[in-house]
Scaffold this motif. Structure first.
Motif, PDB file in Angstrom:
ATOM      1  N   ARG A  49       1.183  -1.513  -0.258  1.00 58.10           N
ATOM      2  CA  ARG A  49       0.152   0.239   0.058  1.00 58.10           C
ATOM      3  C   ARG A  49       1.001   1.110   0.064  1.00 58.10           C
ATOM      4  N   THR A  50       0.197   2.373  -0.199  1.00 60.13           N
ATOM      5  CA  THR A  50       1.354   3.614  -0.109  1.00 60.13           C
ATOM      6  C   THR A  50       0.932   4.337   0.573  1.00 60.13           C
ATOM      7  N   ASP A  93      -0.332   7.160   1.321  1.00 63.28           N
ATOM      8  CA  ASP A  93      -1.365   7.875   1.799  1.00 63.28           C
ATOM      9  C   ASP A  93      -3.096   6.831   1.763  1.00 63.28           C
ATOM     10  N   ASP A  94      -2.805   5.606   1.830  1.00 59.95           N
ATOM     11  CA  ASP A  94      -4.244   4.719   1.698  1.00 59.95           C
ATOM     12  C   ASP A  94      -4.799   5.325   3.559  1.00 59.95           C
ATOM     13  N   ASP A  97      -6.597   2.559   4.852  1.00 60.05           N
ATOM     14  CA  ASP A  97      -6.868   2.082   5.705  1.00 60.05           C
ATOM     15  C   ASP A  97      -5.517   1.332   6.504  1.00 60.05           C
ATOM     16  N   LEU A  98      -4.289   1.414   5.709  1.00 59.48           N
ATOM     17  CA  LEU A  98      -3.268   1.851   6.303  1.00 59.48           C
ATOM     18  C   LEU A  98      -3.099   3.011   7.418  1.00 59.48           C
ATOM     19  N   THR A 155      -8.771  -4.734   6.686  1.00 64.90           N
ATOM     20  CA  THR A 155      -6.690  -5.206   7.141  1.00 64.90           C
ATOM     21  C   THR A 155      -6.646  -4.784   8.179  1.00 64.90           C
ATOM     22  N   CYS A 187      -0.125  -4.658  10.036  1.00 62.71           N
ATOM     23  CA  CYS A 187       0.979  -3.225   8.322  1.00 62.71           C
ATOM     24  C   CYS A 187       2.101  -3.657   9.040  1.00 62.71           C
TER      25      CYS A 187
END
Length: 149
Positions: A9-10, A12-13, A15-16, A54, A57
């Motif tokens: 993921r980036t 700016d995601d 969920d992240l 999600t 991480c």
């Protein structure tokens, strides 16, 4: 585990960002404001998705030390813990770090995170000399692990 996958993921995601905010909140609750540390630009993020949600991480970032990457923000939501998600994230971030050209990973955890200590030690991380701001922080445990191709 049924229905789990790990994907990039980036930064700016959404969920992240939600998971990173939860990770920061947990660290601050355990260690106070000194528990908060940033992730450098250019970090590579992975998330664990279980049945469409999600739930975990991790990131790897460069360190400025040739061949060495740093594992940052390993986090699994409390409701998803104990299912092997952190171990799967760690294995995948090691694979990704090797693909990025890192031959060694390092990481830091703290004395108030015995589950993290147990995970890292069981995955082959060994204690190493502290670096940077961690050199003067009591209660921090620094680890490193060579990566195989």
């Amino acid at each position: 585990m049924f229905g789990m996958f790990i994907e990039q993921r980036t930064a700016d995601d959404l969920d992240l960002i939600r998971l990173l905010d939860a990770a920061f909140a947990e660290l601050v609750a355990r260690y106070g404001l000194e528990g908060r540390s940033g992730i450098g630009p250019g970090a590579h993020y992975l998330v664990a998705v279980v049945d469409g949600e999600t739930v975990g991480c991790v990131a790897v970032q460069t360190t400025g030390v040739a061949g060495t990457g740093e594992v940052k923000r390993m986090y699994v939501a409390p409701a998803a813990r104990g299912q092997g998600i952190a171990r799967a994230l760690l294995k995948e971030v090691e694979r990704q770090a090797a693909e990025l050209g890192h031959t060694r990973l390092r990481l830091v955890t703290g004395h108030l995170q015995p589950a993290a200590v147990a995970l890292y030690e069981s995955a082959g991380y060994e204690p190493t000399d502290p670096w940077g701001t961690y050199a003067t922080r009591p209660g921090t445990f620094c680890y490193a692990k060579p990566l195989t191709a």
